[in-house]
Design an enzyme around this catalytic site. Sequence first.
Site, PDB file in Angstrom:
ATOM      1  NE  ARG A  59      -4.011   1.853   2.357  1.00 20.67           N
ATOM      2  CZ  ARG A  59      -4.075   2.755   3.320  1.00 20.67           C
ATOM      3  NH1 ARG A  59      -3.193   2.728   4.315  1.00 20.67           N
ATOM      4  NH2 ARG A  59      -5.014   3.680   3.324  1.00 20.67           N
ATOM      5  CG  ASN A  91      -1.121   8.931   2.642  1.00 17.65           C
ATOM      6  OD1 ASN A  91      -1.547   7.905   2.118  1.00 17.65           O
ATOM      7  ND2 ASN A  91      -0.517   9.885   1.952  1.00 17.65           N
ATOM      8  CG  HIS A 190      -7.920  -4.287  -0.984  1.00 19.63           C
ATOM      9  ND1 HIS A 190      -8.955  -3.420  -1.268  1.00 19.63           N
ATOM     10  CD2 HIS A 190      -6.850  -3.499  -0.671  1.00 19.63           C
ATOM     11  CE1 HIS A 190      -8.533  -2.177  -1.146  1.00 19.63           C
ATOM     12  NE2 HIS A 190      -7.262  -2.195  -0.776  1.00 19.63           N
TER      13      HIS A 190
END
Length: 324
Positions: A59, A91, A190
């Site tokens: 990520r 973030n 994911h």
Amino acid sequence: MHQINSVVVLLVSCSFLLANGQLNYYYYYSSCPNLPMIVQYGVWAAMKNDTRIAASLLRLHFHDCFVNGCDASILLDDTKTFKGEQNAGPNSNSVRGFEVIDNIKADVERACPLTVSCVDILTLAAREAVVLSGGPSWLVALGRRDGLTANLKAANTNLPTPFEPLANITAKFAAVGLDLKDVVVLSGAHTIGLAQCFTFKHRLYNFKGTGQPDPNLDSSLASNLKASCPNVDKSNTNLNSLDVVTTYKFDNAYYKNLVNNAGLLESDQTLMSDPQTASMVKSYSMDPYLFNMDFAASMVKLGNIGVITGQDGEIRKKCGKVNR
């Protein structure tokens, strides 16, 4: 160290590399020959201590490349006079793995001082995170240079969020040169990792003001999620598996989940709302080899977004700050 169920090595044509400046597979062959081994060991050691870190490194790479290209801008720390990307909405209190890259960089600096960019280390670390989780491998062309600044505004606007419709997500991918297939393929990341409750809680209690759960969320999964994400603010940071079947294994279970209305994030399950993306999801759910091949190809595309080469940028000594 490599206990790999299936390894897919993607060969990239010379013309593709030439189109991306001076990147090549042998960039550090003479100047830092042990680089791949150093990065591999650093990721392996981190994963031994933290099972989440593979997904976090993947990520981190994604969030770097979507903002001003792959330039390690996300690694720059805030100072009194500089605001970087780490505290942008997508973030803040979310991206992690900075210390892993810092540790690898320190090892690389001891072996090859001021030779290897932080962004190349991050790009290699993302690959190793996938491989060490049981996923495919691919060749990584190297020679990226680190950026000299960051872009807080772009980090707040360019990154896809878990709450957006497919059209918005597709537009953000297109803005960096990625297509609809890349949306579906890279969403497959994911298959590993965790998500905080606030990223999907709206699907459990009051979806789009209906007072009911999201009808596109499996009722059994919804019930289980309510237990770990009660409808109170203090549960917002509780963690849940993005893929409840094989949380830490890189495989195609993510797509099987979507077919069964068991995608955790709205931005995941929305892939089943469009005939074209739904068709791709079904193909990947049935063919793990196809997913591995296409994921490797999309990761190469991701890692070559807006790269800095030649004499532009710099080779940072420490990833958290520019040299000058």
